[in-house]
Write a protein that holds these residues in place. Structure first.
Motif: not given
Length: 291
Positions: A78, A115, A117, A122-124, A141, A148, A200
């Protein structure tokens, strides 16, 4: 009898959430497992258990002794699992170290934990969405975080290792993976706030199915180094997928329609190349969505 019966398989990150279940699964198939972990865990049962660091050349060399196959799961999982430097360098150095040494030894096959990711979605830090549905491995991407980036570069490392040494590498783009109880708890939260699952694509995977995907990644007829989205065939939301997309992603192009709670990710590659189909899915009612 499994093709892995009697074969030596190195599993890194063996004490992790996916690692413990994978080791147990491989044990049941008759594999001789070398478990490499950076922590001592009494639940970890394997033919050979080593404590070490996947960034260490000597630790990995020791763990690879006699190995026929490699399962590389070790990572900081993470963006908040350490400093940006720690997360990125731990992940990319570990993957390079494991695959480079395995390839140079002539090992034929590796499975690595990539992942969802790797897409960057997802974490953008920006308000982005998947570029289209069903989302697939060819989508561009958009990376905005170090975790990521590490997963994307792990896939680059896999391609390099295959090109350099001929080691076939299956990169499994895992979504959120957890036990059945934890997945149900997450689904309960998604029911209350369904928009939180959009980035996701409302995907999930039971740890037992993650271990099964690893097995198939080691044994399926395959040549190359490719990423595969792997997920349950249904979403973790108790609403029709079309309704979810109408409500929370109406601007995102849809290349086809979705039946019931069908996950809006294209699982064609993992199904046809690896033969994967999830065996443990959430049993949810289909409710009316009222955003």
């Amino acid at each position: 009898m499994s093709a892995l019966n009697g074969r030596r398989v190195l599993v890194t990150g063996a004490a992790g959430r996916i690692g413990l279940v994978t080791v147990e699964h491989l044990n049941a198939l008759g594999a001789k497992v070398t478990a490499l972990s950076n922590v001592d865990d009494p639940e970890l049962k394997a033919d050979r258990v080593l404590i070490g660091d996947t960034r260490s050349e000597s630790d990995v060399a020791r763990a690879l002794e006699g190995a026929d196959y490699v399962v590389h799961l070790a990572a900081l999982p993470h963006p908040s699992a350490g400093t940006p430097y720690e997360v990125y360098t731990t992940n990319v150095v570990s993957t390079f170290n494991v695959l480079a040494q395995a390839g140079a030894l002539g090992i034929d096959r590796a499975v690595i934990a990539s992942s969802i990711n790797a897409t960057g979605v997802p974490f953008n830090p920006h308000e982005i969405r998947p570029p289209y549905f069903p989302w697939d491995e060819t989508a561009p991407s958009d990376i905005g975080d170090w975790y990521s980036l590490s997963k994307q570069n792990d896939e680059n490392t896999a391609r390099m290792a295959w090109r350099r040494w001929g080691i076939d590498v299956v990169a499994l783009r895992f979504p959120h993976v957890n036990s059945a109880d934890e997945l149900q708890r997450m689904s309960d939260l998604i029911r209350i706030k369904p928009e939180s699952g959009l980035r996701e694509a409302w995907t999930y995977l039971d740890t037992r199915d993650a271990a099964y995907a690893v097995e198939l990644g080691l044994t399926a007829p395959f040549t190359g180094a490719l990423p595969f989205f792997v997920a349950a065939s249904t979403t973790n939301a108790p609403y029709p997928t079309e309704d979810l997309l109408d409500a929370y992603a109406p601007e995102v192009p849809r290349r086809r329609r979705f039946a019931g709670r069908e996950v809006p990710i294209d699982l064609t590659a993992v199904r046809t190349v690896l033969g994967f189909e999830a065996r443990h899915e959430l049993d949810l009612p289909t409710l009316s969505l009222e955003p």
